[in-house]
Write an enzyme that holds these catalytic residues in place. Sequence first.
Site, mmCIF file in Angstrom:
data_model
loop_
_atom_site.group_PDB
_atom_site.id
_atom_site.type_symbol
_atom_site.label_atom_id
_atom_site.label_comp_id
_atom_site.label_asym_id
_atom_site.label_seq_id
_atom_site.Cartn_x
_atom_site.Cartn_y
_atom_site.Cartn_z
ATOM 1 N N ARG A 1 0.693 0.271 4.451
ATOM 2 C CA ARG A 1 1.051 0.802 5.913
ATOM 3 C C ARG A 1 1.802 2.052 5.773
ATOM 4 N NH1 ARG A 1 1.820 -3.727 8.365
ATOM 5 N NH2 ARG A 1 4.081 -3.476 8.549
ATOM 6 N N SER A 2 1.672 2.875 4.796
ATOM 7 C CA SER A 2 1.971 4.071 4.752
ATOM 8 C C SER A 2 1.717 5.000 5.824
ATOM 9 C CB SER A 2 1.980 4.663 3.526
ATOM 10 O OG SER A 2 0.339 5.316 3.149
ATOM 11 N N CYS B 1 -7.302 13.403 5.096
ATOM 12 C CA CYS B 1 -8.523 13.351 4.011
ATOM 13 C C CYS B 1 -8.488 12.075 3.427
ATOM 14 C CB CYS B 1 -8.676 14.401 3.203
ATOM 15 S SG CYS B 1 -6.989 14.820 2.392
ATOM 16 N N ASP C 1 1.881 -4.953 4.962
ATOM 17 C CA ASP C 1 2.894 -4.250 4.154
ATOM 18 C C ASP C 1 3.847 -5.202 3.522
ATOM 19 O OD1 ASP C 1 3.331 -1.689 3.492
ATOM 20 O OD2 ASP C 1 5.141 -1.726 4.999
ATOM 21 N N ILE C 2 4.834 -4.597 2.895
ATOM 22 C CA ILE C 2 5.671 -5.079 1.969
ATOM 23 C C ILE C 2 6.543 -6.598 2.901
ATOM 24 C CG2 ILE C 2 7.802 -3.487 2.275
ATOM 25 C CD1 ILE C 2 8.190 -4.223 -0.936
#
Length: 389
Positions: free
Chosen positions: A237-238, A202, A260-261
């Site tokens: 980028r989870s 969602c 991302d990190i």
Amino acid sequence: MPTPIGKLWQASSIAEPFQQAVKDSIAMRVSAGKRRPKLVGILATRSEPSIAYAEWTRKACDSVGIDFAIWKTWEDSGKGEEVDGAEVKSRDLQDLSLEADVEDLIIAANADSNVNGIMVYYPIFGGRRDTYLQQIVDPRKDVEGLHFSYCWNMYHNVRWLLPSQVGRAPGTYTELDAAVPATASKIADEVPKGFAKSILPCTPLAVVKCMEAMGIYDFSLPYGDRLYGKTVTVINRSEVVGRPLAALLANDGARVFSIDIDSIQEFNKRPDSEPKTHTASAIVLAAREHNAARRLRPHHIVRMCSLTAEECIGRSDVVIGGVPSASYKVRTEWIKEGATCINFSSEKNFEKDVRTRAAQYLPAIGKTTIAMLQRNLVRLLEYRDVLSQ
């Protein structure tokens, strides 16, 4: 001469038509003598943000006619806590039985015929423990769209499926199984007769709907290619939001930089023919040919990117921030003049003067996310109705 200021968007205005559609659908169900849908929100810890989000969900559900219940892992004493919320959560997480308690609640909700949808307030533990809990939710009740079967559909661009295929194992079906018209995926938004729209996570879906409302999608282009020519940067980028969002946007034709990190990756729609990057075994080549023929390969490709974050942001028509840190800010000077900026983090990832360069800015998407969750609930209930006939 004053500096022009970009348009400030509100998620509430974007969410409103979706919420109205959900409200109308539920009203029709009730008028036909059917039950209102019931959604259960599972609270694992006494985290103040999670509790606040649960109460916010309750109000949003009340407004459209959804019965909403909060199931907690703890019993309220009525006397209040003597320590602050962070200390309470820390103490909760030290309880080794907590994961089993959450699992018990999920299984109970799975088995309860009166419960039509389940959501869990993450993060709880983070990492693999949360992933495990996400996968034991019955996919027929997974309103958050986090079950792996839905993620697989999303990565492989399976947009429609039969209601009987909801939640089935990856690779056991494709859109072609029921002979979707060859032109349907290219020219039409409408779901082909007899098919259901695949459930999507969602929050990534909410970002897509916000981008559509903000005019980023080109509706003169074929369905599935409406971001062709657009460059987007997603800062996060989870597995829950950032990576799925990058895939969704690439599947719609965008060039996507995923920051991302520790790395930057580039997502693009998979070309018809791909250059060979390594020598695969004969069995891999055979499996690849079989899967390509049945549309079982990912719809996009991912490569490492040598650009810096500043270079990615400077080339992007859309910059999307999702870093859960108050100290992280996208420098306004990096943003391309006239770009669109969207923030889905609970923290503001853009500097206060972002609209001096961005043509439009959306600082939060929460209300649109709730609307997508409610829409997923109604769709899952409709699919079950079809199967019960």
